[in-house]
Design an enzyme around this catalytic site. Structure first.
Site, PDB file in Angstrom:
ATOM      1  N   CYS A  51       5.046  -7.528  53.924  1.00  0.00           N
ATOM      2  CA  CYS A  51       4.525  -6.165  53.991  1.00  0.00           C
ATOM      3  C   CYS A  51       3.225  -6.069  53.206  1.00  0.00           C
ATOM      4  O   CYS A  51       3.153  -6.500  52.064  1.00  0.00           O
ATOM      5  CB  CYS A  51       5.547  -5.191  53.411  1.00  0.00           C
ATOM      6  SG  CYS A  51       4.905  -3.525  53.255  1.00  0.00           S
TER       7      CYS A  51
ATOM      8  N   CYS B 212       3.717  -0.499  46.554  1.00  0.00           N
ATOM      9  CA  CYS B 212       4.813   0.418  46.862  1.00  0.00           C
ATOM     10  C   CYS B 212       5.977   0.096  45.932  1.00  0.00           C
ATOM     11  O   CYS B 212       6.239  -1.057  45.646  1.00  0.00           O
ATOM     12  CB  CYS B 212       5.216   0.240  48.318  1.00  0.00           C
ATOM     13  SG  CYS B 212       6.804   0.922  48.743  1.00  0.00           S
TER      14      CYS B 212
ATOM     15  N   CYS C 182      10.188  -2.364  47.690  1.00  0.00           N
ATOM     16  CA  CYS C 182      10.689  -3.736  47.827  1.00  0.00           C
ATOM     17  C   CYS C 182      10.228  -4.625  46.679  1.00  0.00           C
ATOM     18  O   CYS C 182       9.296  -5.400  46.827  1.00  0.00           O
ATOM     19  CB  CYS C 182      10.217  -4.322  49.143  1.00  0.00           C
ATOM     20  SG  CYS C 182      10.920  -3.516  50.558  1.00  0.00           S
TER      21      CYS C 182
ATOM     22  N   CYS D  18       6.905   0.501  57.523  1.00  0.00           N
ATOM     23  CA  CYS D  18       7.762  -0.019  56.449  1.00  0.00           C
ATOM     24  C   CYS D  18       8.743  -1.009  57.059  1.00  0.00           C
ATOM     25  O   CYS D  18       9.509  -0.671  57.958  1.00  0.00           O
ATOM     26  CB  CYS D  18       8.508   1.139  55.795  1.00  0.00           C
ATOM     27  SG  CYS D  18       9.818   0.582  54.708  1.00  0.00           S
TER      28      CYS D  18
ATOM     29  N   GLN E  69      25.716   5.748  53.494  1.00  0.00           N
ATOM     30  CA  GLN E  69      25.151   4.457  53.098  1.00  0.00           C
ATOM     31  C   GLN E  69      23.939   4.142  53.966  1.00  0.00           C
ATOM     32  O   GLN E  69      23.971   4.376  55.175  1.00  0.00           O
ATOM     33  CB  GLN E  69      26.202   3.347  53.275  1.00  0.00           C
ATOM     34  CG  GLN E  69      27.437   3.517  52.406  1.00  0.00           C
ATOM     35  CD  GLN E  69      27.205   3.066  50.970  1.00  0.00           C
ATOM     36  OE1 GLN E  69      26.154   2.543  50.625  1.00  0.00           O
ATOM     37  NE2 GLN E  69      28.195   3.277  50.124  1.00  0.00           N
TER      38      GLN E  69
ATOM     39  N   TYR F 289      35.316   9.118  44.208  1.00  0.00           N
ATOM     40  CA  TYR F 289      33.872   9.118  44.511  1.00  0.00           C
ATOM     41  C   TYR F 289      33.691   8.857  46.006  1.00  0.00           C
ATOM     42  O   TYR F 289      33.007   7.929  46.421  1.00  0.00           O
ATOM     43  CB  TYR F 289      33.125   8.044  43.696  1.00  0.00           C
ATOM     44  CG  TYR F 289      33.458   8.030  42.223  1.00  0.00           C
ATOM     45  CD1 TYR F 289      32.682   8.768  41.322  1.00  0.00           C
ATOM     46  CD2 TYR F 289      34.538   7.295  41.738  1.00  0.00           C
ATOM     47  CE1 TYR F 289      32.990   8.763  39.967  1.00  0.00           C
ATOM     48  CE2 TYR F 289      34.857   7.293  40.390  1.00  0.00           C
ATOM     49  CZ  TYR F 289      34.079   8.024  39.506  1.00  0.00           C
ATOM     50  OH  TYR F 289      34.379   8.020  38.176  1.00  0.00           O
TER      51      TYR F 289
ATOM     52  N   GLU G  77      35.590  13.925  45.391  1.00  0.00           N
ATOM     53  CA  GLU G  77      34.130  13.872  45.393  1.00  0.00           C
ATOM     54  C   GLU G  77      33.600  15.160  44.745  1.00  0.00           C
ATOM     55  O   GLU G  77      34.128  16.233  44.965  1.00  0.00           O
ATOM     56  CB  GLU G  77      33.652  13.725  46.851  1.00  0.00           C
ATOM     57  CG  GLU G  77      32.230  14.108  47.137  1.00  0.00           C
ATOM     58  CD  GLU G  77      31.200  13.223  46.438  1.00  0.00           C
ATOM     59  OE1 GLU G  77      31.352  11.986  46.432  1.00  0.00           O
ATOM     60  OE2 GLU G  77      30.239  13.790  45.894  1.00  0.00           O
TER      61      GLU G  77
ATOM     62  N   ASP H 198      34.311   4.084  43.957  1.00  0.00           N
ATOM     63  CA  ASP H 198      32.947   3.724  44.381  1.00  0.00           C
ATOM     64  C   ASP H 198      31.970   4.643  43.648  1.00  0.00           C
ATOM     65  O   ASP H 198      31.320   5.495  44.258  1.00  0.00           O
ATOM     66  CB  ASP H 198      32.835   3.887  45.910  1.00  0.00           C
ATOM     67  CG  ASP H 198      31.480   3.459  46.444  1.00  0.00           C
ATOM     68  OD1 ASP H 198      30.668   2.903  45.676  1.00  0.00           O
ATOM     69  OD2 ASP H 198      31.224   3.686  47.640  1.00  0.00           O
TER      70      ASP H 198
ATOM     71  N   CYS I 218      27.724  -0.322  42.573  1.00  0.00           N
ATOM     72  CA  CYS I 218      26.302  -0.546  42.882  1.00  0.00           C
ATOM     73  C   CYS I 218      25.547  -0.922  41.615  1.00  0.00           C
ATOM     74  O   CYS I 218      24.324  -0.925  41.595  1.00  0.00           O
ATOM     75  CB  CYS I 218      25.697   0.680  43.549  1.00  0.00           C
ATOM     76  SG  CYS I 218      25.928   2.187  42.615  1.00  0.00           S
TER      77      CYS I 218
END
Ligand code: SAH
Length: 480
Positions: free
Chosen positions: A94, A100, A103, A184, A309, A338, A359, A408, A435
């Site tokens: 890219c 940016c 990434c 992108c 997601q 969650y 949630e 999660d 995550c």
């Protein structure tokens, strides 16, 4: 060094006194070898015992850099020159990869990205969790066959260029300067032409981009969403007021509906002067106001606001791993904490006796209930509230134990009250989807502290290729 989650991540030298501010000053040149990767995908290297964070570098690089900021035993420097490139360094596909903020790993070949993510996970489990991994199956990370074009959602901030013309793109790392980007590479191809159509419409109608500094202007963001299974696309224009000029929004909706993939156009009104992208109110301009997608057998309707997601291809692999670890036979009571819009809950519901989702965001629970009904799932119940409040309350009220608990949480991990109740409920299996491997390691240490649970499986899944984020599913089993 503490990250956003408050978990100690990299071990600074410690006890070295005020070395940094004495030894280094701003704009000084340093030369060093990059040895590690930080949580935001930045390279980390040392000069003596001093730790440096340098964006756009790759472990294995030898670099010259300029000191930007010095703290007690670590600092930030700007890359000046790569003196000897790492064998894993590639020229990023890219053109705006270096400016940016998205990434951060694009200058590293994909195999090396995967290896470094496995390493980060392992290090955190060992150092933060203090875990012994000898008898744990730590599986190789599940990567993508084609690690680009995976995002089903783009949120493009709109601003003006030097000539006052509207532009849309991505924020430069750590700033609110907009970097225009023609295409992108981690987003779908359709986004570029859709964005251009919005920008042309703005120019034609002299509609101004929103200015963060003054709070004036009309268009704040362009949000584009695609259902990978259905092919349906939604464009949501986030605006600072109801209407720019009479009929203009209807014209935009008509223009966008000319694109074959676009099935709905909506407007979200956000008059707040804050960084939050979406406001509370969404108006449908044309179409049903939702698009559809499917994960496995379960179908979802997604509105502009729904949390979903962003990498549907990997999400399926992630959920399948969670389902495999949950090992359901049809008799189990499962809690999904969650739960967002209930994606995991509904994925598990077909194989369990009953599922209870929790949630904090009320609209997400409204989506979860709608999606349950849509799929004819009647054994899932959803609660709005904090996991750390709902779980103890419901357990206290009913005394009912869970067979399986799935969590999660966001990056900061689980609240201790939530973890404590999970232990008290003595589920046979705990499936933790994470995550952030630093908070995962911290929470595992807590869950395993009294010897009641053993960690048997660790499965990283690359949900965000080209970025530094690591997603992991782990299985904890109760010791009899
Ligand atoms: N499992 C879902 C969502 C995971 S994202 C999926 O796979 O799509 C984490 C979710 O936790 C978000 O929806 C967020 O709103 C929610 N959340 C954050 N803090 C929470 C808390 N204390 N209790 C319950 N939910 C919380």
């Amino acid at each position: 060094m503490r990250g956003k989650s408050g978990v100690k991540r990299s071990k600074g030298p410690g006890g070295m006194g005020d070395t940094g501010s004495g030894m280094y000053r701003k704009n000084q040149e340093i030369e060093l070898e990059i040895t590690d990767l930080g949580t935001e995908g930045e390279g980390i290297g040392r000069t003596d015992a001093f730790l440096w964070f340098i964006r756009n570098t790759v472990p294995g690089d030898r670099v010259r850099a300029t000191v930007m900021k010095v703290k007690k035993n670590y600092g930030y420097a700007r890359l000046q020159k790569v003196l000897r490139p790492s064998e894993n360094r590639i020229s990023p596909p890219c053109p705006v990869a270096l400016t940016c903020g998205g990434c951060t790993l694009q200058m590293m070949n994909y195999e090396a990205q995967l290896r470094i993510k496995e390493q980060t996970l392992r290090n955190n489990l060992l150092r933060i969790g203090g875990l012994d991994l000898t008898h744990v199956s730590v599986h190789p990370i599940i990567g993508m066959e084609f690690p680009f074009r995976y995002r089903n959602k783009a949120q493009l901030p709109v601003g003006s260029d030097g000539d006052g013309l509207p532009v849309a793109g991505f924020y430069a790392g750590g700033s609110h300067r907009i970097i225009p980007c023609a295409d992108c590479l981690i987003s779908v191809k359709e986004n570029g032409p859709l964005r251009d159509a919005v920008l042309s419409w703005m120019k034609r109608n002299q509609i101004l981009p929103y200015q963060e500094t003054t709070g004036e202007g009309f268009v704040r963001h362009i949000l584009i969403r695609k259902g990978f299974c259905s092919g349906e696309m939604m464009v949501c224009l986030v605006t600072n007021a109801e209407e720019a000029r009479h009929g203009a929004l209807q014209e935009l909706a008509e223009v966008l509906m000319q694109f074959p993939a676009v099935t709905t156009v909506v407007q979200n009104i956000n008059t707040e002067r804050s960084n939050v992208i979406l406001g509370k109110r969404t108006k449908i301009l044309v179409g049903p106001g939702v698009i559809h997608d499917r994960i496995g057998e379960v179908e979802f309707a997604l509105s502009a606001q729904s949390f979903y997601q962003v990498n549907p291809i990997q999400t399926r692999k992630l959920y399948e791993t969670a389902l495999h670890y949950a090992n359901l036979s049809g008799t189990e009571l499962v809690w999904d904490l969650y739960c967002g819009i209930g994606t995991i809950s509904l994925f598990l519901a077909k194989k369990a006796k009953a599922v209870r989702g929790v949630e904090i965001v009320p609209q997400a629970i409204a989506d979860a209930k709608r999606n349950a009904a849509r799929n004819g799932i009647d054994n899932a119940v959803f609660f709005v509230g904090k996991a750390e409040e709902i779980l103890p309350r419901e357990y206290g009220r009913t005394g009912e134990r869970a067979d399986v608990i799935v969590v999660d949480p966001p990056r900061k991990g689980c609240d201790e009250r939530c973890l404590r109740t999970m232990r008290e409920m003595e589920p046979k299996r705990i499936v933790y989807v994470s995550c952030d491997s630093a908070t995962l390691a911290r929470d595992l240490k807590y869950l395993m502290a009294d010897g009641g649970y053993v960690l048997t499986d660790v499965q990283p899944v690359d949900m965000f290729p080209q970025t530094g984020h690591v997603e992991t599913v782990v299985l904890l089993q109760k010791v009899n």
